[in-house]
Structures are given as C-alpha cells and as structure tokens.
Design a protein around this motif. Structure first.
Motif, mmCIF file in Angstrom:
data_model
loop_
_atom_site.group_PDB
_atom_site.id
_atom_site.type_symbol
_atom_site.label_atom_id
_atom_site.label_comp_id
_atom_site.label_asym_id
_atom_site.label_seq_id
_atom_site.Cartn_x
_atom_site.Cartn_y
_atom_site.Cartn_z
ATOM 1 N N GLU A 1 0.859 -1.177 0.000
ATOM 2 C CA GLU A 1 0.000 0.000 0.000
ATOM 3 C C GLU A 1 0.898 1.231 0.000
ATOM 4 N N GLY A 2 0.481 2.250 -0.754
ATOM 5 C CA GLY A 2 1.306 3.458 -0.818
ATOM 6 C C GLY A 2 2.624 3.166 -1.503
ATOM 7 N N ILE A 3 3.707 3.773 -0.989
ATOM 8 C CA ILE A 3 5.035 3.581 -1.577
ATOM 9 C C ILE A 3 5.845 2.616 -0.722
ATOM 10 N N ARG A 4 6.433 1.605 -1.355
ATOM 11 C CA ARG A 4 7.297 0.667 -0.666
ATOM 12 C C ARG A 4 8.567 0.468 -1.468
ATOM 13 N N GLN A 5 9.630 0.151 -0.768
ATOM 14 C CA GLN A 5 10.928 -0.082 -1.398
ATOM 15 C C GLN A 5 11.458 -1.443 -0.948
ATOM 16 N N PHE A 6 11.911 -2.257 -1.914
ATOM 17 C CA PHE A 6 12.453 -3.581 -1.610
ATOM 18 C C PHE A 6 13.835 -3.689 -2.242
ATOM 19 N N GLN A 7 14.805 -4.103 -1.453
ATOM 20 C CA GLN A 7 16.169 -4.272 -1.958
ATOM 21 C C GLN A 7 16.549 -5.746 -1.870
ATOM 22 N N LEU A 8 16.957 -6.313 -2.990
ATOM 23 C CA LEU A 8 17.292 -7.730 -3.080
ATOM 24 C C LEU A 8 18.744 -7.899 -3.507
ATOM 25 N N ARG A 9 19.330 -8.979 -3.048
ATOM 26 C CA ARG A 9 20.722 -9.261 -3.425
ATOM 27 C C ARG A 9 20.772 -9.652 -4.898
ATOM 28 N N GLY A 10 21.752 -9.125 -5.603
ATOM 29 C CA GLY A 10 21.882 -9.393 -7.028
ATOM 30 C C GLY A 10 22.628 -10.680 -7.324
ATOM 31 N N LYS A 11 22.664 -11.005 -8.605
ATOM 32 C CA LYS A 11 23.351 -12.209 -9.064
ATOM 33 C C LYS A 11 23.717 -11.986 -10.525
ATOM 34 N N PRO A 12 24.946 -12.329 -10.938
ATOM 35 C CA PRO A 12 25.356 -12.072 -12.337
ATOM 36 C C PRO A 12 24.395 -12.728 -13.343
ATOM 37 N N LYS A 13 24.027 -11.952 -14.338
ATOM 38 C CA LYS A 13 23.166 -12.396 -15.438
ATOM 39 C C LYS A 13 21.796 -12.906 -14.955
ATOM 40 N N ALA A 14 21.379 -12.433 -13.795
ATOM 41 C CA ALA A 14 20.084 -12.878 -13.251
ATOM 42 C C ALA A 14 18.945 -12.199 -13.982
ATOM 43 N N LYS A 15 17.811 -12.916 -14.043
ATOM 44 C CA LYS A 15 16.575 -12.366 -14.621
ATOM 45 C C LYS A 15 15.497 -12.419 -13.551
ATOM 46 N N TYR A 16 14.723 -11.329 -13.441
ATOM 47 C CA TYR A 16 13.712 -11.207 -12.399
ATOM 48 C C TYR A 16 12.325 -11.178 -13.039
ATOM 49 N N LEU A 17 11.419 -12.019 -12.511
ATOM 50 C CA LEU A 17 10.033 -12.035 -12.972
ATOM 51 C C LEU A 17 9.163 -11.488 -11.850
ATOM 52 N N ILE A 18 8.411 -10.422 -12.161
ATOM 53 C CA ILE A 18 7.560 -9.763 -11.159
ATOM 54 C C ILE A 18 6.098 -10.064 -11.508
ATOM 55 N N ARG A 19 5.368 -10.570 -10.525
ATOM 56 C CA ARG A 19 3.937 -10.841 -10.705
ATOM 57 C C ARG A 19 3.153 -9.913 -9.799
ATOM 58 N N LEU A 20 2.241 -9.143 -10.400
ATOM 59 C CA LEU A 20 1.393 -8.221 -9.661
ATOM 60 C C LEU A 20 -0.034 -8.733 -9.697
ATOM 61 N N LYS A 21 -0.629 -8.942 -8.539
ATOM 62 C CA LYS A 21 -1.989 -9.466 -8.457
ATOM 63 C C LYS A 21 -2.922 -8.414 -7.902
ATOM 64 N N GLY A 22 -4.034 -8.151 -8.618
ATOM 65 C CA GLY A 22 -4.977 -7.106 -8.233
ATOM 66 C C GLY A 22 -5.808 -7.465 -7.022
ATOM 67 N N HIS A 23 -6.395 -6.450 -6.423
ATOM 68 C CA HIS A 23 -7.230 -6.613 -5.235
ATOM 69 C C HIS A 23 -8.598 -7.119 -5.648
ATOM 70 N N LYS A 24 -9.261 -7.878 -4.760
ATOM 71 C CA LYS A 24 -10.577 -8.422 -5.086
ATOM 72 C C LYS A 24 -11.671 -7.361 -5.073
ATOM 73 N N LYS A 25 -11.390 -6.177 -4.456
ATOM 74 C CA LYS A 25 -12.416 -5.138 -4.372
ATOM 75 C C LYS A 25 -12.507 -4.291 -5.629
ATOM 76 N N GLY A 26 -11.396 -4.124 -6.315
ATOM 77 C CA GLY A 26 -11.437 -3.270 -7.491
ATOM 78 C C GLY A 26 -10.119 -3.277 -8.238
ATOM 79 N N ALA A 27 -10.079 -2.548 -9.360
ATOM 80 C CA ALA A 27 -8.872 -2.470 -10.175
ATOM 81 C C ALA A 27 -7.764 -1.738 -9.422
#
Length: 568
Positions: A402-428
């Motif tokens: 909710e609002g603004i959040r910041q997440f810092q993750l450890r890196g890895k050479p030649k890594a690829k990141y897949l982000i999945r965003l799931k909507g709320h059941k109340k609305g878009a």
C-alpha cells in the motif's frame, strides 16, 4: 406338482435363522459350511414392479428369486451396477416333481427339495459382465422360478435390481429421446454450456421429471447410482459385517439404502460391535459435482479451471419414483488462460501498470550489467496490491503493498527477475513501479510514515483553515490544493478521489493554493503548517498535499475535508 410359492418359501427359510446366533457346537464344521457358498447363500425375493437396492461383498455371490405364475408372460429385468462392474446371470429353475423315490406319493422332505433346487443349475437365459445398466426383456416367458445371481470380483459394492411382468404399462425408467447425446454448445476458459434433447416421458407421458448434471475430471458415469456411490464414498454404510461372523439384524438393515437414512440412526453406530469383520474406512472426497436443474434441457457450468478436461453427464429422473436414466455423456477441455504479455522493465525508468480486479500482470527485469543489488520501488495508487518477485525461478519476495514501498534484493550475475502483480478483489489497481541497480538515483520522493493532513479546529474561521503535515530529512517540494465539495461529501467519495498517482497536473489552476520547499534533519521538527485563506463561510473544502520528487514524480498525501465556520 408342488406349488411355486411353496418352493419359494422353502428356499427362503434359511434366512430366518440369520437373525439368531448360528450354532457353534462344532465350530470347525460350521466354518466349513460357511465356506460352501451353496449352503450359505444369500437369497431373497424380488418384488414385481419395484426397484430394490442391495449390497455385494467382493467374491460373494448373491441370489434373488421371483416367480412367474403363468406361461407367455412378459418379463423385464434391469440390473444397475453402482461403483463397480458386476457379473450377473438370469436362469430358469427346474422345479422338483411331487413323487418320492418310493412312489408313495408323499412329497420329499423340505430340506431335500430345497437342496435340489439350489444344486440345479437351471436353464441360463441371459448373462452379462460389466458396469453398464443392462436388461433382459422377453415378451413371452414361461412360468416358473427365476433366479438372478450377481457377483462382484473387484470390490464390495452397491447395485439396484428392477423386475416386472408388466413392462409396457410400468415404464418406470424415464425414456430417452431418439438422439440421447449431450452436446457442448459453448466452450470458454471457465464455463461450458451443455444442451440435450428433452425426454419424451415429460411431453408424451406427462410424468414429472427433472434433469441432473454431473461434472467430474475422471470419466463418464453410466448411472446416477454410480454417481451417488462416488459422492458418498466415505459414509458410514461402508461398515459391513463379513459373512460367516456373528452380526445383529440392525447391521444389515441399511445395506443398499441411501446414506442419508444412516444419519438418522448414526448414534447407534458410534460404537460398532468388536465382532464386525470389516471396519469403517474413509476415502478422500472425489472431485465431483451433481446439480439438479428441474426440467430445463440447457445448462451452463461455471467456475471451471482453464485448460482442464471435464466429463459431463446428464440424467433424467422420475420425480415421483427417483428412478433415472442416463443420457450419453460427453467431455470437453476448457480453453487455455489467455497468455499474459510480459512487460519489460528498463533500469531506472518508472513504468505505469494497470491491473484488473482479481487480475494479474507479469513484468520482467533483466539488468544489462553485473550488479550486487536490485531495488524495486512500488507506488500503489489505489487499493493494496500483491507483488511476487522471482529470480531465475526462485521466489525471493511476496508481499502486499500500500502506498510507496521499497524492496532491496541481493543481485546475481546475469540474473533475470520475474515480477507478478496481483490485483485486489475489491477493485482495479493502478501503480507505478521502478527497478534499478542504482538506487541512489530513484525518482520517487521520500515520504514520512504518516501521510495524513491535520486540521486545527480552534484555528478555523469563516474564511480560512489552518492545516499541518509531516516532511522528511530530504528537501522536497510540496504543493497544496483546495476544492469546494458538498456538505454530504463522505469517505467513500473521498476514497474514489484518492488515486495517489494523479499529480498536480490533473488539477485546475484555480484550485492551487501554493507550493513550497521544506525539510529538517530533526524528524521531530519536520512539520510545516499552512493557512488557506479566501474561503467562504459555512462551506466544505477538500484539501490535498502533493510532494514532488527530483524526477518530477509526485505522491499525494491522504485527503482532508475541512468546513469553515458559518458565523464569526
């Protein structure tokens, strides 16, 4: 000639002894007799024109008898297997003559005649092996004693039998149309529409009927009896005594009856006799659904899983007798889920994302250069949203934002990141997301933990209102806007306008009050106040504060409604 009904009575005499304790003077002889199926057989009478339900132990045959009084009598016998294939055969027994071996004219002893009937194979009229609903029908049958023998070699099971000498007038089972197939008329990702031709039983015979639709993932069913056996696979009726051991007549009373009847008597079964040879066992609930829909002959099945094969069966049941007939079932695979388009994130660039209610979006981040850390900035504009981050398939993060959040993750050479965003059941959901390997250059402004606007009630006048809000140690630009609203303006209306991603550029120039910079190294002193003047007496105003970052991206504080004094 010995009358037929007397022969039948002699056959069934051994059944009366079952309600008593069997003799145990010579236990070894007794057990030998039990193993002799011809001696310890299970026989009973089939009533004319009524469907009966019963139970079979595996590898233990069961016999039924019925009498046809006159020659040239129509005869129909229907056997419905439930839950397991059956072997069954129908035979016509040869009855013994009345004369004895000595020619005295006296009838033979009852036990000798009973054994003679049992040991005679008789004339086999019909046999079948399988799990289909099968029937024997003859328009002209001879008088005599008929024997129906059933056997299950696979497992203990239920079955139903119906016999009648008036098949033309009875018509107990609903008729099928000339085309008895179930058709799939529409196919979606989560829905399947079925249609079938109506049964003539309702239209021509004017009998009350209803259709039941059965959905499962395993196979089609041949009878509604088989469906009900699956649905009640873990009920208490599976507790059955083993033949040859002592049991009470109550234990046998419910075999072959629907499990619903057991519920009324279940208190009697809480402590089963230790002499029972079979124990209650529970099988896992099968994934099967039965829906009875009245006399409609079209139905849409919903809430199915995409890209999944389902089997569909339709049964037409007589509403009065509950006897049913199966249509020819069908199967179909639901359509695949629409493939999600994966959005590519660029290092250090903000991306706007819209997610439907209960929907999902996939994003991909593949840093060009080697990196030690990756930082994700998420700005959820409306309701909370769930974010999951996987690196090369491994789940690293799963949180609601909710609002603004910041997440810092450890890196890895030649890594690829897949982000999945799931909507709320109340609305878009709407959000802004930024992924970067250089977090010092993030464009979002820093925010305090508390983003509320405080109004000072004592400082309200007829033309002004004084408010305050918190800042941070970082120097930011703040702009405040006002808008007159109705007196009945409520929290729901305020929430609809609480899209934090909409910046000052969406506001009218006339609504702008002022913009200013401020910060404080001491967070306790990072507070600013402002008096909004030029307001009208007794009016309500919606106040908004925007903080604008170095990259031009803004975040809106929580809106505040204030009302000027009516009289001063």
């Amino acid at each position: 000639m010995v009358p037929l009904h007397w022969c039948l009575l002699w056959l069934l005499l051994p059944l009366s002894s079952r309600t008593q304790k069997l003799p145990t003077r010579d236990e070894e002889l007794f057990q030998m007799q039990i193993r002799d199926k011809a001696f310890f057989h299970d026989s009973s009478v089939i009533p004319d024109g009524a469907e009966i339900s019963s139970y079979l132990f595996r590898d233990t045959p069961k016999r039924y008898f019925f009498v046809v009084e006159e020659d040239n009598t129509p005869l129909s016998v229907t056997v419905t297997p439930c839950d397991a294939p059956l072997e069954w055969k129908l035979s016509l027994q040869e009855l013994p003559e009345e004369a004895s071996g000595e020619g005295s004219g006296d009838p033979e002893p009852l036990e000798e005649q009973r054994q003679q009937i049992i040991n005679e194979e008789g004339t086999e009229l019909f046999s079948y092996k399988g799990n289909d609903v099968e029937y024997f029908i003859s328009s002209s049958s001879p008088s005599g004693l008929y024997q129906l023998e059933l056997l299950s070699t696979e497992k203990d099971t239920h079955f139903k039998v119906y016999a009648t000498t008036t098949p033309e007038s009875d018509q107990p089972y609903p008729e099928l149309p000339y085309d008895p197939r179930v058709d799939v008329t529409s196919l979606g990702r989560t829905t399947v529409t079925l249609a079938w031709k109506p049964s003539p039983t309702a239209s021509l015979l004017k009998q009350p009927i209803q259709y039941c639709v059965v959905i499962n993932k395993e196979h089609n069913f041949k009878s509604l009896c088989a469906v009900e056996a699956k649905l009640s696979a873990d009920d208490a009726f599976m507790m059955a005594p083993k033949p040859g051991l002592d049991f009470s007549p109550f234990d046998f009373a419910h075999f072959g009856f629907p499990s619903d009847n057991l519920g009324k008597e279940r208190s009697f079964l809480t402590k089963p006799s230790p002499k029972l040879g079979r124990h209650v066992y529970s099988r896992p609930k099968v994934d099967i659904q039965k829906i009875c829909i009245g006399n409609k002959n079209i139905f849409t099945v919903s809430d199915l899983k995409p890209d999944t094969q389902y089997y569909f069966d339709v049964f037409v049941a007589n509403s009065n007798s509950n006897m049913s007939t199966a249509y020819v079932g069908t199967f179909a695979r639901t359509k695949e889920e629409a493939k999600q388009k994966t959005v590519e994130l660029k290092d250090g660039k903000v991306t706007d994302v819209f997610v439907k209610r209960k929907g999902a979006k996939f994003l991909r981040f593949a840093p060009v250069s080697s990196h030690q850390k990756v930082t994700f900035f998420i700005h959820s504009c409306l309701d909370a949203i769930q974010i999951q981050v996987r690196r090369d398939g491994k789940l690293l993060l799963s949180q609601n934002v909710e609002g603004i959040r910041q997440f810092q993750l450890r890196g890895k050479p030649k890594a690829k990141y897949l982000i999945r965003l799931k909507g709320h059941k109340k609305g878009a959901s709407m959000l802004k997301i930024l992924a970067t390997t250089r977090p010092s250059k993030q464009p979002f402004p820093s925010l305090p933990e508390d983003t509320r606007i405080k109004a000072f009630d004592k400082l309200r006048t007829c033309s002004s209102a004084t408010v305050a809000w918190l800042g941070t140690q970082e120097r930011n630009k703040f702009c405040i806007y006002k808008k007159e609203v109705d007196d009945n303006y409520n929290e729901d209306q305020k929430k609809r306008e609480q899209n934090q991603c909409l910046g000052p550029d969406t506001r009218k120039k006339s609504e702008k009050v002022l913009c200013k910079y401020f910060h404080s190294q001491n967070l306790q002193k990072a507070v600013t106040t402002e008096t909004i003047k030029g307001l009208l007496p007794g009016k309500s105003y919606l106040l908004d504060v925007y903080v604008i970052g170095h990259g031009g991206h803004s975040v809106k504080y929580q809106s505040k409604v204030v009302k000027t004094r009516k009289f001063c």
